[in-house]
Motif scaffolding. Structure first.
Motif, PDB file in Angstrom:
ATOM      1  N   GLN A   1       0.891  -1.301  -0.080  1.00  0.00           N
ATOM      2  CA  GLN A   1      -0.023  -0.046   0.180  1.00  0.00           C
ATOM      3  C   GLN A   1       0.873   1.335  -0.066  1.00  0.00           C
ATOM      4  O   GLN A   1       0.740   2.091  -0.799  1.00  0.00           O
ATOM      5  CB  GLN A   1      -0.931   0.042   1.264  1.00  0.00           C
ATOM      6  N   SER A   2       1.848   1.135   0.850  1.00  0.00           N
ATOM      7  CA  SER A   2       2.902   2.440   1.021  1.00  0.00           C
ATOM      8  C   SER A   2       3.513   2.695  -0.455  1.00  0.00           C
ATOM      9  O   SER A   2       4.023   3.723  -0.627  1.00  0.00           O
ATOM     10  CB  SER A   2       3.693   2.353   2.042  1.00  0.00           C
ATOM     11  N   GLU A   3       3.979   1.788  -0.890  1.00  0.00           N
ATOM     12  CA  GLU A   3       4.600   1.568  -2.553  1.00  0.00           C
ATOM     13  C   GLU A   3       3.726   2.405  -3.451  1.00  0.00           C
ATOM     14  O   GLU A   3       4.115   3.336  -4.203  1.00  0.00           O
ATOM     15  CB  GLU A   3       5.150   0.383  -2.771  1.00  0.00           C
ATOM     16  N   TRP A   4       2.634   1.992  -3.543  1.00  0.00           N
ATOM     17  CA  TRP A   4       1.773   2.339  -4.359  1.00  0.00           C
ATOM     18  C   TRP A   4       1.292   3.870  -4.184  1.00  0.00           C
ATOM     19  O   TRP A   4       1.350   4.735  -5.172  1.00  0.00           O
ATOM     20  CB  TRP A   4       0.433   1.640  -4.671  1.00  0.00           C
ATOM     21  N   VAL A   5       1.038   4.175  -2.929  1.00  0.00           N
ATOM     22  CA  VAL A   5       0.682   5.635  -2.352  1.00  0.00           C
ATOM     23  C   VAL A   5       1.896   6.503  -2.784  1.00  0.00           C
ATOM     24  O   VAL A   5       1.961   7.630  -3.589  1.00  0.00           O
ATOM     25  CB  VAL A   5       0.418   5.761  -1.095  1.00  0.00           C
ATOM     26  N   SER A   6       3.027   6.118  -2.619  1.00  0.00           N
ATOM     27  CA  SER A   6       4.318   7.047  -2.685  1.00  0.00           C
ATOM     28  C   SER A   6       4.517   7.023  -4.187  1.00  0.00           C
ATOM     29  O   SER A   6       4.748   8.367  -4.593  1.00  0.00           O
ATOM     30  CB  SER A   6       5.374   5.950  -2.130  1.00  0.00           C
ATOM     31  N   LEU A   7       4.568   6.147  -5.022  1.00  0.00           N
ATOM     32  CA  LEU A   7       4.736   6.036  -6.446  1.00  0.00           C
ATOM     33  C   LEU A   7       3.599   7.059  -7.175  1.00  0.00           C
ATOM     34  O   LEU A   7       3.851   7.837  -8.023  1.00  0.00           O
ATOM     35  CB  LEU A   7       4.623   4.834  -7.227  1.00  0.00           C
ATOM     36  N   LEU A   8       2.328   6.990  -6.969  1.00  0.00           N
ATOM     37  CA  LEU A   8       1.409   7.807  -7.316  1.00  0.00           C
ATOM     38  C   LEU A   8       1.591   9.170  -6.875  1.00  0.00           C
ATOM     39  O   LEU A   8       1.357  10.146  -7.823  1.00  0.00           O
ATOM     40  CB  LEU A   8      -0.197   7.261  -6.776  1.00  0.00           C
ATOM     41  N   GLU A   9       1.858   9.522  -5.703  1.00  0.00           N
ATOM     42  CA  GLU A   9       2.011  10.703  -5.350  1.00  0.00           C
ATOM     43  C   GLU A   9       3.168  11.492  -6.202  1.00  0.00           C
ATOM     44  O   GLU A   9       3.115  12.625  -6.427  1.00  0.00           O
ATOM     45  CB  GLU A   9       2.278  10.777  -3.824  1.00  0.00           C
ATOM     46  N   ARG A  10       4.265  10.821  -6.248  1.00  0.00           N
ATOM     47  CA  ARG A  10       5.362  11.111  -7.038  1.00  0.00           C
ATOM     48  C   ARG A  10       5.071  11.569  -8.476  1.00  0.00           C
ATOM     49  O   ARG A  10       5.427  12.544  -8.897  1.00  0.00           O
ATOM     50  CB  ARG A  10       6.785  10.280  -6.841  1.00  0.00           C
ATOM     51  N   HIS A  11       4.048  10.789  -9.060  1.00  0.00           N
ATOM     52  CA  HIS A  11       4.026  10.952 -10.458  1.00  0.00           C
ATOM     53  C   HIS A  11       2.666  11.886 -10.804  1.00  0.00           C
ATOM     54  O   HIS A  11       2.326  12.236 -11.723  1.00  0.00           O
ATOM     55  CB  HIS A  11       3.684   9.781 -11.135  1.00  0.00           C
ATOM     56  N   CYS A  12       2.053  12.549  -9.558  1.00  0.00           N
ATOM     57  CA  CYS A  12       1.250  13.474  -9.532  1.00  0.00           C
ATOM     58  C   CYS A  12       1.736  14.940  -9.137  1.00  0.00           C
ATOM     59  O   CYS A  12       0.692  15.853  -9.083  1.00  0.00           O
ATOM     60  CB  CYS A  12       0.060  13.188  -8.518  1.00  0.00           C
ATOM     61  N   GLN A  13       3.127  14.803  -8.737  1.00  0.00           N
ATOM     62  CA  GLN A  13       3.522  15.955  -8.387  1.00  0.00           C
ATOM     63  C   GLN A  13       3.391  17.151  -9.629  1.00  0.00           C
ATOM     64  O   GLN A  13       3.775  16.905 -10.694  1.00  0.00           O
ATOM     65  CB  GLN A  13       5.146  15.905  -7.776  1.00  0.00           C
ATOM     66  N   PRO A  14       3.359  18.385  -9.174  1.00  0.00           N
ATOM     67  CA  PRO A  14       3.621  19.482 -10.253  1.00  0.00           C
ATOM     68  C   PRO A  14       4.803  19.302 -11.088  1.00  0.00           C
ATOM     69  O   PRO A  14       5.998  19.002 -10.404  1.00  0.00           O
ATOM     70  CB  PRO A  14       3.459  20.908  -9.549  1.00  0.00           C
ATOM     71  N   GLY A  15       4.677  19.524 -12.352  1.00  0.00           N
ATOM     72  CA  GLY A  15       6.036  19.226 -13.363  1.00  0.00           C
ATOM     73  C   GLY A  15       6.295  17.913 -13.769  1.00  0.00           C
ATOM     74  O   GLY A  15       6.956  17.609 -14.738  1.00  0.00           O
ATOM     75  N   SER A  16       5.473  16.902 -13.104  1.00  0.00           N
ATOM     76  CA  SER A  16       5.698  15.634 -13.594  1.00  0.00           C
ATOM     77  C   SER A  16       4.902  15.228 -14.865  1.00  0.00           C
ATOM     78  O   SER A  16       5.429  14.553 -15.697  1.00  0.00           O
ATOM     79  CB  SER A  16       5.159  14.485 -12.655  1.00  0.00           C
ATOM     80  N   GLY A  17       3.676  16.012 -15.124  1.00  0.00           N
ATOM     81  CA  GLY A  17       3.091  15.602 -16.394  1.00  0.00           C
ATOM     82  C   GLY A  17       3.538  16.898 -17.226  1.00  0.00           C
ATOM     83  O   GLY A  17       4.123  17.713 -16.960  1.00  0.00           O
ATOM     84  N   ALA A  18       2.970  16.428 -18.675  1.00  0.00           N
ATOM     85  CA  ALA A  18       3.237  17.422 -19.708  1.00  0.00           C
ATOM     86  C   ALA A  18       2.451  18.746 -19.383  1.00  0.00           C
ATOM     87  O   ALA A  18       1.444  18.831 -18.856  1.00  0.00           O
ATOM     88  CB  ALA A  18       2.909  16.748 -20.920  1.00  0.00           C
TER      89      ALA A  18
END
Length: 742
Positions: free
Chosen positions: A262-279
C-alpha cells in the motif's frame, strides 16, 4: 469456459508469462477466469504493439453529446497521420493530433470520455460494448505512444511493457445505489498515467476481454490519499474517484506485505502526480496570431543600405533576411538591422487623424513598352512542388515562357518603396426503485412519452418499419441507451415479488431483462433503418467528387492559368533575389489575394486577371470547365471513405444480428417467420446497393489519386483542402474580374 479458446490464448504466450499467470492462480491471487483475461491482455500487448498500429486506420460509429442531444458521428483513429478525426456525413468536423490526447475514462454502459490538452473533453457513447472496449484500448496505445517520446536509453527499442514503472493486482471498488462490489484488476503505472485492466468481469460464464481505463496523472487534476489503518488507498481526479485495496489473498497469506504494498503504491502515485511531472498544457494561441497578410507585410531596408546588408543576391541567406517581418525595437537593438529600423522609423510621415480612402482598382491598362523597373519587387511566398514530383506532374511539361506578361505593369505595382513599412497591430421519485438512482431518473423521464406497455415491447421488436407500427428511431435509440447491465439483469431476474408492485421503471427493466439478445435486436432495427438512408446521403457526394476530379483532369484552361501564375511569381521572385520555381502547390492559390500592390486594393490576383484579359481573355472563362467547384460540398474523400467503411461494418452487424435472433424453424411463430423473411430480403437489397456504392468510392479514390499526381501534390492531401483551395480561387477570381473590368 471454452477449453479450446483457453488453450489457444495460452499457446500464444511465452513460457515465462504462462508460469507467472499460473503462479497467480496457485496463490489464489486471481481466479481461473481472471487468469484467462490476464492472458488475453498479454496477447493484446504482444500482437498489437505500437509499431504494428502504424499505418492503420480505425473507424467507429459514436454518439457525441452536444446541445442537449446525442449526435451521430464517426470517430477515426488514424495511426498513419497520428490524428483523431471527428467526422459527420463525410465532413471532417474536428481533428486532434495524438499529442493532444491527455487521457480516456470509462463510464457506465456504453459511455466514455476522451480528455484533451487545452480543449474541452469529449463525452461519447459507443454503439456497442465491444466497440467501446476497442476504442479505449486504442486510445490507451495513443496515450502510451505520447509517453514514449523520451530519451532513447529509457527503452532502447524494447516492447511497450518496458515503460511500465510499476504493476500489480489490486481490488477496485465499483458502487451503485444498491450495492458495492470489489473487482480485481491489473494496475500498471506508466509515465503520466495509470492503466487499469479489470479481470473476472464475465457474465454467466462468458469471459469478457479486458476492459481498460486510463487515468491521466497530471498536476492539478489528480490527488492520492492512503489510510494507514487499513489496506486501502484512493485516487481522485476531476470527475472520478477510484478506491483501491490490497487483495485479501495477500492480506491472508502475507499480512506483513500488505502495508508495504500500500505504501509503495501511494508513494509512487504521489510522486507522479506532483507538479511538473505531467506534460504542460499548451495554451491556445501561444504560437502567436497574425493576419493572413502577415506573410507579405515585410520590413524593408532602404536602398542606400541594401548594398551593405546584401553584397550579392544569391537567393539564400542574405536575401531571405530581407523578407522577415519587422521585430520589436527592443529586439532590433540586438541585431545588425537595428540602425536600419531606426532610420526607417524616422522616415515615417507623421500620423494623421483621418485614414485615406484607398482608390478603386484601375481600369484595364494598355500594353507597356517601357523597360522594367530597376527596383526590387516584393516576393511571392508560394509553396513549391518538390523536384521529385515535377516530372510526373503537369509542371513537367509546363512552359511559362509562352505566356506573355506585361512586366512593366507588374513591377510598377509590386516594387519595394524606398521608405520602410512597419507592421501595424491587427486588430425525483418517492417509490423505491431497484435501478441506479441517476439512470432511473433519466429513464423515467423517457418513459413518460413512450406510451407503450412493458408487455407490448417484445411484440414491437418484430416490426421492422415505423410506418407498420414499429418503434420510432428515437425510441430505439433511447432504449439502447438504457439497456440493463449484467448487474441489472442479475438483480431483476432474481426478483421474486409481483411485477405490479414495481415502479414503471422497474417493470420496463424487468421486461427488457427477459428479452434475449435485446441489445443486438435494437442495434439490428436501427441499422436496418439507417443503412439505406446513409447510402442515399453518401451517393451524390461521392458522385460529385468523381465529377470534380474528372473536370480537374481535363481542364486545359485551368492549367494555362497556373502557367500565368508561375510566370508572374517567378518574375517577382527573380527581382526579389529569390530562386525560380518549376511548379507551385495549389495551396499557393489562396495567397494571391494576400500580396498587395502599391494600391492597397490591388493584389496579385488583380494583376493575374489583368494579364489574362490583356493577352488571352478566353482563359478568364476557365471556371466554366470546373462547374463542380462552384458550390463544392464540405465533405472530404477521407471522410466519405470512412463512412463507406463503417456502412460495410453495419451490414456485417445486421447479418450477424439476424443469425443471433433467428429462432429455430420448428419453434418459430408466424410473426417471427415473417420478420426473418422480410429481414433477409432487405439484407440482399442492401448488399447490392452497398456494393455499387463501394465501387464508386474506389473510383473516386483512384481519380483523386491521379489528380494529386498531376499537380504534384502530397499523396495524403485530403480533398477537403485541395478542392477548397480551388473553389475559393474561382470565387475570388470572379470577384477580381468584376473589379478590374469597368
Amino acid at each position: 469456459m471454452d477449453n479450446t479458446r483457453t488453450s489457444d490464448t495460452f499457446s500464444q504466450l511465452s513460457q515465462e508469462k504462462i508460469l507467472k499467470i499460473m503462479n497467480m492462480v496457485k496463490n489464489k491471487e486471481v481466479s481461473i477466469e481472471g487468469a484467462l483475461h490476464l492472458a488475453q491482455k498479454e496477447v493484446y500487448a504482444e500482437k498489437d504493439p505500437q509499431d504494428l498500429l502504424t499505418g492503420s486506420q480505425f473507424n467507429f460509429i459514436i454518439y457525441k453529446y452536444k446541445h442537449y442531444r446525442w449526435q451521430k458521428r464517426i470517430l477515426q483513429l488514424d495511426f498513419n497521420t497520428r490524428i483523431v478525426f471527428n467526422i459527420e456525413k463525410g465532413i471532417i468536423k474536428k481533428q486532434f493530433p495524438f499529442s493532444q490526447v491527455k487521457g480516456c475514462e470509462d463510464a457506465e454502459r456504453r459511455r466514455f470520455s476522451i480528455m484533451f490538452h487545452g480543449r474541452q473533453d469529449y463525452e461519447l457513447e459507443a454503439v456497442s460494448l465491444d466497440d467501446k472496449r476497442k476504442i479505449i484500448y486504442l486510445l490507451s496505445r495513443v496515450i502510451q505512444s505520447n509517453s514514449y517520446k523520451r530519451p532513447a536509453e529509457s527503452c532502447s527499442g524494447g516492447p511497450a511493457e518496458c515503460d511500465v514503472i510499476h504493476e500489480g493486482l489490486l481490488d477496485l471498488q465499483q458502487s451503485t445505489s444498491t450495492s458495492t462490489k470489489w473487482v480485481k484488476c491489473l494496475a500498471q503505472l506508466r509515465e503520466g498515467e495509470l492503466a487499469l485492466y479489470c479481470l473476472g468481469l464475465g457474465h454467466r460464464g462468458q469471459p469478457a476481454a479486458p476492459a481498460t481505463a486510463t487515468v491521466p496523472l497530471l498536476a492539478g487534476n489528480v490527488g492520492v490519499s492512503g489510510d494507514s489503518g487499513c489496506s486501502t488507498f484512493s485516487l481522485h481526479t476531476r470527475d472520478h474517484h477510484y478506491l483501491f485495496r490490497i487483495p485479501f489473498t495477500v492480506l491472508n497469506t502475507r499480512p506483513e506485505a500488505a502495508g508495504r504494498l500500500q505504501s509503495e503504491w501511494v508513494s509512487l502515485l504521489e510522486r507522479h502526480c506532483q507538479p511538473g511531472s505531467g506534460a504542460s498544457l499548451p495554451q491556445e494561441g501561444s504560437q502567436g496570431c497574425s493576419s493572413p497578410e502577415a506573410d507579405y507585410e515585410e520590413f524593408i531596408v532602404p536602398l542606400n543600405e541594401q548594398k551593405e546588408v546584401t553584397p550579392h543576391l544569391g537567393g539564400s541567406s542574405a536575401s531571405s533576411s530581407l523578407s522577415k517581418p519587422a521585430v520589436p525595437p527592443a529586439k532590433a537593438a540586438e541585431g545588425e538591422a537595428a540602425p536600419a529600423a531606426a532610420a526607417a522609423a524616422a522616415a515615417l510621415p507623421p500620423p494623421t487623424g483621418r485614414a485615406e480612402v484607398p482608390p478603386a482598382p484601375p481600369a484595364l491598362p494598355q500594353p507597356c513598352s517601357l523597360s522594367p523597373a530597376a527596383k526590387r519587387t516584393k516576393a511571392f511566398h508560394w509553396d513549391v512542388v518538390p523536384c521529385d514530383k515535377i516530372q510526373k506532374s503537369v509542371w513537367g511539361s509546363c512552359d511559362p515562357c509562352k505566356r506573355k506578361i506585361d512586366v512593366c505593369r507588374l513591377c510598377e505595382q509590386f516594387q519595394i518603396q524606398d521608405t520602410a513599412v512597419l507592421l501595424g497591430s491587427e486588430p425525483s421519485v418517492n417509490q423505491h426503485i431497484l435501478l441506479d438512482r441517476k439512470v432511473a431518473h433519466n429513464f423515467n423521464i423517457f418513459l413518460k412519452s413512450f406510451r407503450i406497455k412493458p408487455s407490448e415491447l417484445k411484440e414491437k421488436l418484430y416490426i421492422i418499419h415505423e410506418e407498420s407500427g414499429g418503434l420510432t428511431d428515437e425510441q430505439i435509440t433511447a432504449l439502447r441507451r438504457y439497456l440493463p447491465t449484467p448487474k441489472d439483469a442479475e438483480r431483476y431476474l432474481s426478483f421474486k415479488g409481483s411485477c405490479s408492485e414495481l415502479h414503471m421503471v422497474d417493470q420496463f427493466m424487468l421486461e427488457m431483462c427477459k428479452i434475449p439478445q435485446l441489445g443486438q435486436w435494437l442495434d439490428l432495427l436501427l441499422s436496418v433503418r439507417e443503412l439505406p438512408e446513409s447510402i442515399r446521403d453518401l451517393e451524390p457526394l461521392i458522385i460529385q467528387k468523381i465529377q470534380a476530379s474528372k473536370q480537374l483532369q481535363s481542364s486545359q484552361k485551368f492549367v494555362a492559368v497556373l502557367e500565368y501564375i508561375l510566370a508572374m511569381g517567378n518574375h517577382l521572385n527573380e527581382k526579389a533575389g529569390k530562386e525560380l520555381a518549376k511548379g507551385f502547390r495549389l495551396s499557393s492559390l489562396a495567397k494571391l489575394p494576400l500580396l498587395r500592390g502599391k494600391e492597397r486594393t490591388f493584389t496579385l490576383l488583380h494583376a493575374l486577371v489583368e494579364q489574362i484579359l490583356l493577352h488571352e481573355p478566353e482563359l478568364a472563362t476557365f471556371p466554366q470547365e470546373l462547374t463542380e467547384f462552384e458550390a463544392v460540398p464540405d465533405a472530404s474523400m477521407k471522410g466519405l471513405s470512412a463512412e463507406v467503411d463503417v456502412l460495410k461494418k453495419e451490414l456485417e452487424n445486421i447479418i450477424q444480428g439476424r443469425r443471433l435472433i433467428k429462432p429455430k424453424a420448428s419453434k418459430a411463430t408466424p410473426q417471427e417467420s415473417q420478420f426473418c423473411k422480410e429481414l433477409k430480403d432487405l439484407i440482399q437489397k442492401y448488399e447490392g446497393d452497398l456494393s455499387q456504392l463501394s465501387k464508386r468510392c474506389d473510383e473516386m479514390k483512384k481519380l483523386y489519386s491521379n489528380v494529386l499526381v498531376k499537380f504534384g501534390e502530397a499523396p495524403d492531401l485530403d480533398s477537403q483542402e485541395l478542392f477548397g483551395w480551388i473553389s475559393s480561387f474561382i470565387r475570388e477570381f470572379r470577384k477580381a474580374c468584376a473589379e478590374v473590368t469597368p
